[in-house]
Motif scaffolding. Structure first.
Motif, PDB file in Angstrom:
ATOM      1  N   ASP A 106       0.592  -1.398  -0.222  1.00  0.00           N
ATOM      2  CA  ASP A 106       0.072  -0.797   0.226  1.00  0.00           C
ATOM      3  C   ASP A 106       0.874   1.471   0.022  1.00  0.00           C
ATOM      4  N   VAL A 107       1.582   1.229   0.399  1.00  0.00           N
ATOM      5  CA  VAL A 107       2.823   2.422   0.977  1.00  0.00           C
ATOM      6  C   VAL A 107       3.737   2.621  -0.616  1.00  0.00           C
ATOM      7  N   MET A 108       4.087   1.737  -1.040  1.00  0.00           N
ATOM      8  CA  MET A 108       4.365   1.677  -1.735  1.00  0.00           C
ATOM      9  C   MET A 108       3.674   2.716  -3.328  1.00  0.00           C
ATOM     10  N   TYR A 109       2.358   1.859  -3.807  1.00  0.00           N
ATOM     11  CA  TYR A 109       1.641   2.271  -4.799  1.00  0.00           C
ATOM     12  C   TYR A 109       1.400   3.030  -4.062  1.00  0.00           C
ATOM     13  N   THR A 111       3.225   5.758  -3.020  1.00  0.00           N
ATOM     14  CA  THR A 111       4.422   6.854  -2.843  1.00  0.00           C
ATOM     15  C   THR A 111       4.761   6.994  -4.574  1.00  0.00           C
ATOM     16  N   GLU A 112       4.568   6.085  -5.410  1.00  0.00           N
ATOM     17  CA  GLU A 112       4.696   5.561  -6.826  1.00  0.00           C
ATOM     18  C   GLU A 112       6.403   4.868  -6.532  1.00  0.00           C
ATOM     19  N   GLY A 113       6.957   4.053  -6.280  1.00  0.00           N
ATOM     20  CA  GLY A 113       7.248   3.281  -6.158  1.00  0.00           C
ATOM     21  C   GLY A 113       7.387   1.733  -6.417  1.00  0.00           C
ATOM     22  N   ILE A 114       8.439   1.067  -7.040  1.00  0.00           N
ATOM     23  CA  ILE A 114       7.861  -0.577  -7.752  1.00  0.00           C
ATOM     24  C   ILE A 114       8.602  -1.271  -6.760  1.00  0.00           C
ATOM     25  N   GLY A 115       8.851  -0.942  -5.371  1.00  0.00           N
ATOM     26  CA  GLY A 115       9.952  -1.980  -4.712  1.00  0.00           C
ATOM     27  C   GLY A 115      10.164  -1.300  -3.617  1.00  0.00           C
ATOM     28  N   LEU A 116       9.824  -1.822  -2.074  1.00  0.00           N
ATOM     29  CA  LEU A 116      10.309  -1.858  -1.008  1.00  0.00           C
ATOM     30  C   LEU A 116      10.991  -2.990  -0.489  1.00  0.00           C
ATOM     31  N   SER A 117      11.407  -2.149   0.517  1.00  0.00           N
ATOM     32  CA  SER A 117      12.056  -3.406   2.118  1.00  0.00           C
ATOM     33  C   SER A 117      11.937  -3.053   3.305  1.00  0.00           C
ATOM     34  N   ALA A 118      11.867  -3.307   4.143  1.00  0.00           N
ATOM     35  CA  ALA A 118      11.414  -3.561   5.026  1.00  0.00           C
ATOM     36  C   ALA A 118      11.473  -2.505   6.087  1.00  0.00           C
ATOM     37  N   GLN A 126      14.346  -9.224   7.307  1.00  0.00           N
ATOM     38  CA  GLN A 126      14.748  -9.702   5.892  1.00  0.00           C
ATOM     39  C   GLN A 126      13.069 -10.313   5.270  1.00  0.00           C
ATOM     40  N   LEU A 127      12.863  -9.024   4.582  1.00  0.00           N
ATOM     41  CA  LEU A 127      11.555  -9.078   3.972  1.00  0.00           C
ATOM     42  C   LEU A 127      12.048  -7.636   2.550  1.00  0.00           C
ATOM     43  N   MET A 128      11.247  -8.069   1.504  1.00  0.00           N
ATOM     44  CA  MET A 128      11.361  -7.272  -0.040  1.00  0.00           C
ATOM     45  C   MET A 128       9.702  -7.861  -0.518  1.00  0.00           C
ATOM     46  N   VAL A 129       9.722  -6.587  -1.279  1.00  0.00           N
ATOM     47  CA  VAL A 129       7.994  -7.078  -2.151  1.00  0.00           C
ATOM     48  C   VAL A 129       8.493  -5.626  -3.199  1.00  0.00           C
ATOM     49  N   PHE A 130       8.076  -6.859  -4.351  1.00  0.00           N
ATOM     50  CA  PHE A 130       7.987  -5.675  -5.611  1.00  0.00           C
ATOM     51  C   PHE A 130       7.173  -5.562  -6.597  1.00  0.00           C
ATOM     52  N   ASN A 131       6.789  -4.840  -7.458  1.00  0.00           N
ATOM     53  CA  ASN A 131       5.860  -5.160  -8.749  1.00  0.00           C
ATOM     54  C   ASN A 131       6.494  -3.938  -9.604  1.00  0.00           C
ATOM     55  N   PRO A 132       7.274  -5.146 -10.860  1.00  0.00           N
ATOM     56  CA  PRO A 132       8.153  -4.094 -11.741  1.00  0.00           C
ATOM     57  C   PRO A 132       6.720  -3.082 -12.422  1.00  0.00           C
ATOM     58  N   VAL A 133       5.634  -3.467 -12.439  1.00  0.00           N
ATOM     59  CA  VAL A 133       4.671  -3.002 -13.788  1.00  0.00           C
ATOM     60  C   VAL A 133       4.561  -1.376 -12.413  1.00  0.00           C
ATOM     61  N   GLY A 134       4.742  -1.794 -11.737  1.00  0.00           N
ATOM     62  CA  GLY A 134       4.781   0.076 -10.409  1.00  0.00           C
ATOM     63  C   GLY A 134       2.658   0.104 -10.603  1.00  0.00           C
ATOM     64  N   GLU A 135       1.986  -0.638 -10.856  1.00  0.00           N
ATOM     65  CA  GLU A 135       0.065  -0.321 -11.279  1.00  0.00           C
ATOM     66  C   GLU A 135      -0.012  -1.657 -10.505  1.00  0.00           C
ATOM     67  N   ARG A 136      -0.819  -1.155  -8.914  1.00  0.00           N
ATOM     68  CA  ARG A 136      -1.422  -1.463  -8.380  1.00  0.00           C
ATOM     69  C   ARG A 136      -3.303  -2.977  -9.623  1.00  0.00           C
ATOM     70  N   GLY A 137      -2.668  -4.020  -9.553  1.00  0.00           N
ATOM     71  CA  GLY A 137      -3.943  -4.634 -10.300  1.00  0.00           C
ATOM     72  C   GLY A 137      -2.980  -4.953 -11.385  1.00  0.00           C
ATOM     73  N   GLU A 138      -1.902  -4.606 -11.575  1.00  0.00           N
ATOM     74  CA  GLU A 138      -1.213  -4.653 -13.016  1.00  0.00           C
ATOM     75  C   GLU A 138      -0.192  -5.553 -12.641  1.00  0.00           C
ATOM     76  N   GLY A 139       1.181  -6.803 -13.627  1.00  0.00           N
ATOM     77  CA  GLY A 139       1.389  -7.227 -13.595  1.00  0.00           C
ATOM     78  C   GLY A 139       2.480  -8.024 -12.604  1.00  0.00           C
TER      79      GLY A 139
END
Length: 263
Positions: A106-109, A111-118, A126-139
């Motif tokens: 939620d905070v990544m979308y 703030t318009e990022g495509i990856g986030l570490s804890a 040791q946790l990370m999440v990402f979505n290369p497309v950068g759009e909620r519901g896509e990629g």
């Protein structure tokens, strides 16, 4: 990013190659979008992948308390010491972890990022999440718990990177084109995955955060000099907000030797 328009990848997105278990599907994006540099380094043929010496042997185990958080999450900015703190290995794969993952997405979308570490939201695990497309519901939304680098390519590419913990700051960083990793998903299942192109770039940036390494430490002296004033401004901002001296000063600090990824 805060003061610059969000950068979008301008190269074709390279698909993820699965090895073993399927990727976990939960919602993602520390890290702003990347643009390709006009002068990518040419290193000849891609060599065989090389082992990376990151070992979990000395990792501390995260307690339930280490994973506690208050919503909404907020991005931690340089030079906050949480960005340098030791990040603990996760062993509890419970509903609280799933909630944390959703909150990070939620905070990544937002703030318009495509990856986030804890650690970028003040949680040193040791946790990370990402979505290369950068759009909620896509990629494809990807969750990596306790990731480890298995191999990385010798071929290096140069990209203009940004980071949510460094609002308004961008600079060229050279990293391997591809990487193979081992990790756990949000349910604790082990899997391996090979990444290339933008997904590999995002992973390496976020993995650096889990090692307490910041992206400006992988820049050349020339590039670092071009953003030095902006880093000093963030140090001054931190001192004004906290009333404490900056825990690090780019003006006086010596270059640290950072491990892995072709360095």
């Amino acid at each position: 990013m805060a003061s610059l328009p969000c950068l979008r990848p301008i190269h074709p997105l390279v698909l993820l190659h699965h090895c073993g278990s399927a990727l976990p599907s939960i919602s993602n994006r520390c890290f702003n979008h990347f643009s390709s540099s006009q002068n990518r380094p040419r290193t000849g043929r891609t060599r065989a992948m090389a082992k990376v010496g990151f070992s979990p042997a000395q990792d501390q185990v995260a307690s339930l308390g280490d994973l506690e958080f208050v919503s909404p999450l907020k991005i931690v900015e340089y030079p906050d010491p949480k960005l340098r703190a030791k990040n603990k290995r996760i062993v509890n794969f419970d509903d609280n972890l799933k909630k944390l993952v959703h909150e990070m997405f939620d905070v990544m979308y937002r703030t318009e990022g495509i990856g986030l570490s804890a650690p970028q939201v003040g949680i040193n695990v040791q946790l990370m999440v990402f979505n290369p497309v950068g759009e909620r519901g896509e990629g494809e939304e990807i969750v990596l718990v306790n990731p480890r680098v298995n191999k990385y390519s010798k071929k290096l590419l140069l990209y203009d990177e940004g980071c949510l913990s460094f609002p308004g700051i961008n600079g060229d960083v050279k990293r391997p084109e591809s990487v193979k990793i081992d990790a756990r998903d949000v349910n604790g299942a082990r899997f391996s995955i090979s990444l290339s192109g933008l997904p590999a770039r995002i992973f390496q940036h976020e993995f650096d955060h889990l090692q307490g390494v910041l992206f400006f430490e992988r820049m050349t002296e020339e590039v670092l000099d071009s953003i030095r004033g902006q880093l000093q401004a963030l140090e001054t901002k931190y001192e004004g907000l906290t009333g404490l001296p900056s825990p690090e000063k780019i003006e006086s600090s010596r270059r640290r030797k950072v491990a892995g990824f072709g360095k």
